[in-house]
Design a protein around this motif. Structure first.
Motif, PDB file in Angstrom:
ATOM      1  N   GLU A 106       0.850  -1.195   0.000  1.00  0.00           N
ATOM      2  CA  GLU A 106       0.000   0.000   0.000  1.00  0.00           C
ATOM      3  C   GLU A 106       0.880   1.239   0.000  1.00  0.00           C
ATOM      4  O   GLU A 106       2.068   1.170   0.317  1.00  0.00           O
ATOM      5  CB  GLU A 106      -0.882   0.033   1.249  1.00  0.00           C
ATOM      6  CG  GLU A 106      -1.948  -1.017   1.296  1.00  0.00           C
ATOM      7  CD  GLU A 106      -2.797  -0.912   2.559  1.00  0.00           C
ATOM      8  OE1 GLU A 106      -2.314  -0.359   3.569  1.00  0.00           O
ATOM      9  OE2 GLU A 106      -3.930  -1.396   2.525  1.00  0.00           O
ATOM     10  N   HIS A 107       0.297   2.385  -0.276  1.00  0.00           N
ATOM     11  CA  HIS A 107       1.077   3.624  -0.315  1.00  0.00           C
ATOM     12  C   HIS A 107       1.655   3.993   1.050  1.00  0.00           C
ATOM     13  O   HIS A 107       2.635   4.721   1.131  1.00  0.00           O
ATOM     14  CB  HIS A 107       0.252   4.776  -0.892  1.00  0.00           C
ATOM     15  CG  HIS A 107      -0.959   5.143  -0.106  1.00  0.00           C
ATOM     16  ND1 HIS A 107      -2.154   4.474  -0.248  1.00  0.00           N
ATOM     17  CD2 HIS A 107      -1.153   6.090   0.834  1.00  0.00           C
ATOM     18  CE1 HIS A 107      -3.041   5.006   0.578  1.00  0.00           C
ATOM     19  NE2 HIS A 107      -2.463   5.980   1.249  1.00  0.00           N
ATOM     20  N   GLU A 108       1.104   3.453   2.155  1.00  0.00           N
ATOM     21  CA  GLU A 108       1.668   3.689   3.489  1.00  0.00           C
ATOM     22  C   GLU A 108       2.811   2.729   3.797  1.00  0.00           C
ATOM     23  O   GLU A 108       3.435   2.817   4.846  1.00  0.00           O
ATOM     24  CB  GLU A 108       0.604   3.537   4.591  1.00  0.00           C
ATOM     25  CG  GLU A 108      -0.537   4.516   4.517  1.00  0.00           C
ATOM     26  CD  GLU A 108      -1.726   3.960   3.757  1.00  0.00           C
ATOM     27  OE1 GLU A 108      -1.763   2.753   3.446  1.00  0.00           O
ATOM     28  OE2 GLU A 108      -2.626   4.747   3.448  1.00  0.00           O
ATOM     29  N   GLY A 109       3.033   1.743   2.919  1.00  0.00           N
ATOM     30  CA  GLY A 109       4.127   0.800   3.118  1.00  0.00           C
ATOM     31  C   GLY A 109       3.712  -0.546   3.674  1.00  0.00           C
ATOM     32  O   GLY A 109       4.551  -1.427   3.854  1.00  0.00           O
ATOM     33  N   ARG A 110       2.416  -0.712   3.934  1.00  0.00           N
ATOM     34  CA  ARG A 110       1.946  -1.991   4.487  1.00  0.00           C
ATOM     35  C   ARG A 110       1.819  -3.031   3.377  1.00  0.00           C
ATOM     36  O   ARG A 110       1.273  -2.771   2.315  1.00  0.00           O
ATOM     37  CB  ARG A 110       0.590  -1.767   5.154  1.00  0.00           C
ATOM     38  CG  ARG A 110       0.079  -2.985   5.858  1.00  0.00           C
ATOM     39  CD  ARG A 110      -1.204  -2.681   6.579  1.00  0.00           C
ATOM     40  NE  ARG A 110      -1.661  -3.871   7.244  1.00  0.00           N
ATOM     41  CZ  ARG A 110      -2.254  -3.884   8.403  1.00  0.00           C
ATOM     42  NH1 ARG A 110      -2.486  -2.764   9.035  1.00  0.00           N
ATOM     43  NH2 ARG A 110      -2.641  -5.011   8.942  1.00  0.00           N
ATOM     44  N   VAL A 111       2.334  -4.241   3.652  1.00  0.00           N
ATOM     45  CA  VAL A 111       2.271  -5.338   2.682  1.00  0.00           C
ATOM     46  C   VAL A 111       0.853  -5.883   2.631  1.00  0.00           C
ATOM     47  O   VAL A 111       0.214  -6.082   3.665  1.00  0.00           O
ATOM     48  CB  VAL A 111       3.266  -6.456   3.074  1.00  0.00           C
ATOM     49  CG1 VAL A 111       3.131  -7.654   2.158  1.00  0.00           C
ATOM     50  CG2 VAL A 111       4.685  -5.929   3.048  1.00  0.00           C
ATOM     51  N   ILE A 112       0.364  -6.130   1.415  1.00  0.00           N
ATOM     52  CA  ILE A 112      -0.973  -6.683   1.220  1.00  0.00           C
ATOM     53  C   ILE A 112      -0.846  -8.169   0.907  1.00  0.00           C
ATOM     54  O   ILE A 112      -0.320  -8.550  -0.132  1.00  0.00           O
ATOM     55  CB  ILE A 112      -1.700  -5.968   0.065  1.00  0.00           C
ATOM     56  CG1 ILE A 112      -1.766  -4.471   0.327  1.00  0.00           C
ATOM     57  CG2 ILE A 112      -3.082  -6.563  -0.150  1.00  0.00           C
ATOM     58  CD1 ILE A 112      -2.179  -3.656  -0.885  1.00  0.00           C
ATOM     59  N   ILE A 113      -1.317  -9.002   1.835  1.00  0.00           N
ATOM     60  CA  ILE A 113      -1.320 -10.458   1.618  1.00  0.00           C
ATOM     61  C   ILE A 113      -2.682 -10.817   1.032  1.00  0.00           C
ATOM     62  O   ILE A 113      -3.714 -10.600   1.668  1.00  0.00           O
ATOM     63  CB  ILE A 113      -1.113 -11.219   2.949  1.00  0.00           C
ATOM     64  CG1 ILE A 113       0.125 -10.717   3.690  1.00  0.00           C
ATOM     65  CG2 ILE A 113      -1.059 -12.717   2.689  1.00  0.00           C
ATOM     66  CD1 ILE A 113       1.437 -11.139   3.163  1.00  0.00           C
ATOM     67  N   PRO A 114      -2.716 -11.348  -0.188  1.00  0.00           N
ATOM     68  CA  PRO A 114      -4.003 -11.663  -0.819  1.00  0.00           C
ATOM     69  C   PRO A 114      -4.781 -12.745  -0.065  1.00  0.00           C
ATOM     70  O   PRO A 114      -4.185 -13.636   0.552  1.00  0.00           O
ATOM     71  CB  PRO A 114      -3.620 -12.167  -2.210  1.00  0.00           C
ATOM     72  CG  PRO A 114      -2.164 -11.974  -2.360  1.00  0.00           C
ATOM     73  CD  PRO A 114      -1.584 -11.666  -1.028  1.00  0.00           C
ATOM     74  N   ASN A 115      -6.089 -12.650  -0.101  1.00  0.00           N
ATOM     75  CA  ASN A 115      -6.947 -13.647   0.550  1.00  0.00           C
ATOM     76  C   ASN A 115      -6.678 -15.053   0.028  1.00  0.00           C
ATOM     77  O   ASN A 115      -6.759 -16.018   0.780  1.00  0.00           O
ATOM     78  CB  ASN A 115      -8.421 -13.287   0.371  1.00  0.00           C
ATOM     79  CG  ASN A 115      -8.831 -12.136   1.252  1.00  0.00           C
ATOM     80  OD1 ASN A 115      -8.235 -11.910   2.297  1.00  0.00           O
ATOM     81  ND2 ASN A 115      -9.832 -11.393   0.830  1.00  0.00           N
ATOM     82  N   SER A 116      -6.328 -15.174  -1.244  1.00  0.00           N
ATOM     83  CA  SER A 116      -6.048 -16.494  -1.818  1.00  0.00           C
ATOM     84  C   SER A 116      -4.845 -17.145  -1.136  1.00  0.00           C
ATOM     85  O   SER A 116      -4.802 -18.359  -0.979  1.00  0.00           O
ATOM     86  CB  SER A 116      -5.797 -16.383  -3.321  1.00  0.00           C
ATOM     87  OG  SER A 116      -4.708 -15.507  -3.581  1.00  0.00           O
ATOM     88  N   PHE A 117      -3.866 -16.339  -0.701  1.00  0.00           N
ATOM     89  CA  PHE A 117      -2.714 -16.884   0.022  1.00  0.00           C
ATOM     90  C   PHE A 117      -3.087 -17.214   1.464  1.00  0.00           C
ATOM     91  O   PHE A 117      -2.610 -18.186   2.030  1.00  0.00           O
ATOM     92  CB  PHE A 117      -1.541 -15.896   0.013  1.00  0.00           C
ATOM     93  CG  PHE A 117      -0.348 -16.391   0.769  1.00  0.00           C
ATOM     94  CD1 PHE A 117       0.555 -17.256   0.178  1.00  0.00           C
ATOM     95  CD2 PHE A 117      -0.133 -16.020   2.085  1.00  0.00           C
ATOM     96  CE1 PHE A 117       1.651 -17.741   0.882  1.00  0.00           C
ATOM     97  CE2 PHE A 117       0.953 -16.492   2.799  1.00  0.00           C
ATOM     98  CZ  PHE A 117       1.844 -17.350   2.194  1.00  0.00           C
ATOM     99  N   LYS A 118      -3.947 -16.410   2.077  1.00  0.00           N
ATOM    100  CA  LYS A 118      -4.315 -16.576   3.492  1.00  0.00           C
ATOM    101  C   LYS A 118      -5.155 -17.819   3.750  1.00  0.00           C
ATOM    102  O   LYS A 118      -5.161 -18.334   4.875  1.00  0.00           O
ATOM    103  CB  LYS A 118      -5.115 -15.363   3.978  1.00  0.00           C
ATOM    104  CG  LYS A 118      -4.322 -14.088   4.032  1.00  0.00           C
ATOM    105  CD  LYS A 118      -5.251 -12.969   4.485  1.00  0.00           C
ATOM    106  CE  LYS A 118      -4.632 -11.621   4.385  1.00  0.00           C
ATOM    107  NZ  LYS A 118      -5.575 -10.563   4.758  1.00  0.00           N
ATOM    108  N   GLN A 119      -5.854 -18.313   2.735  1.00  0.00           N
ATOM    109  CA  GLN A 119      -6.754 -19.449   2.939  1.00  0.00           C
ATOM    110  C   GLN A 119      -5.995 -20.667   3.459  1.00  0.00           C
ATOM    111  O   GLN A 119      -4.958 -21.049   2.917  1.00  0.00           O
ATOM    112  CB  GLN A 119      -7.480 -19.798   1.647  1.00  0.00           C
ATOM    113  CG  GLN A 119      -8.544 -18.793   1.303  1.00  0.00           C
ATOM    114  CD  GLN A 119      -9.433 -19.273   0.179  1.00  0.00           C
ATOM    115  OE1 GLN A 119      -9.029 -20.027  -0.683  1.00  0.00           O
ATOM    116  NE2 GLN A 119     -10.668 -18.825   0.210  1.00  0.00           N
ATOM    117  N   GLY A 120      -6.489 -21.232   4.544  1.00  0.00           N
ATOM    118  CA  GLY A 120      -5.904 -22.426   5.129  1.00  0.00           C
ATOM    119  C   GLY A 120      -4.696 -22.156   6.003  1.00  0.00           C
ATOM    120  O   GLY A 120      -4.002 -23.075   6.410  1.00  0.00           O
TER     121      GLY A 120
END
Length: 63
Positions: free
Chosen positions: A29-43
């Motif tokens: 994100e523009h603030e520097g926070r990493v975006i972990i996609p929901n598809s990766f988070k599953q399980g």
């Protein structure tokens, strides 16, 4: 400009409760926070997101 960051994600597999890690590049994100996609988070139950490629040396659990 590259809007991705290389990180190591440490997580538990929710089915086996095995502790794992995965190194990948994820969007930021523009603030520097990493975006972990929901598809990766599953399980997975994510424990930590570490900057860069980290080597997990050994894990042991007290019984």
């Amino acid at each position: 400009m590259n809007n991705n960051k290389r990180v190591t994600v440490i997580f538990y597999d929710v089915d086996t409760l095995e502790l794992n890690h995965h190194v990948d590049e994820f969007p930021v994100e523009h603030e520097g926070r990493v975006i972990i996609p929901n598809s990766f988070k599953q399980g997975k139950s994510i424990v930590a997101v570490c900057e860069g490629e980290n080597t997990i040396l050994k894990t042991e659990f007290a019984v």
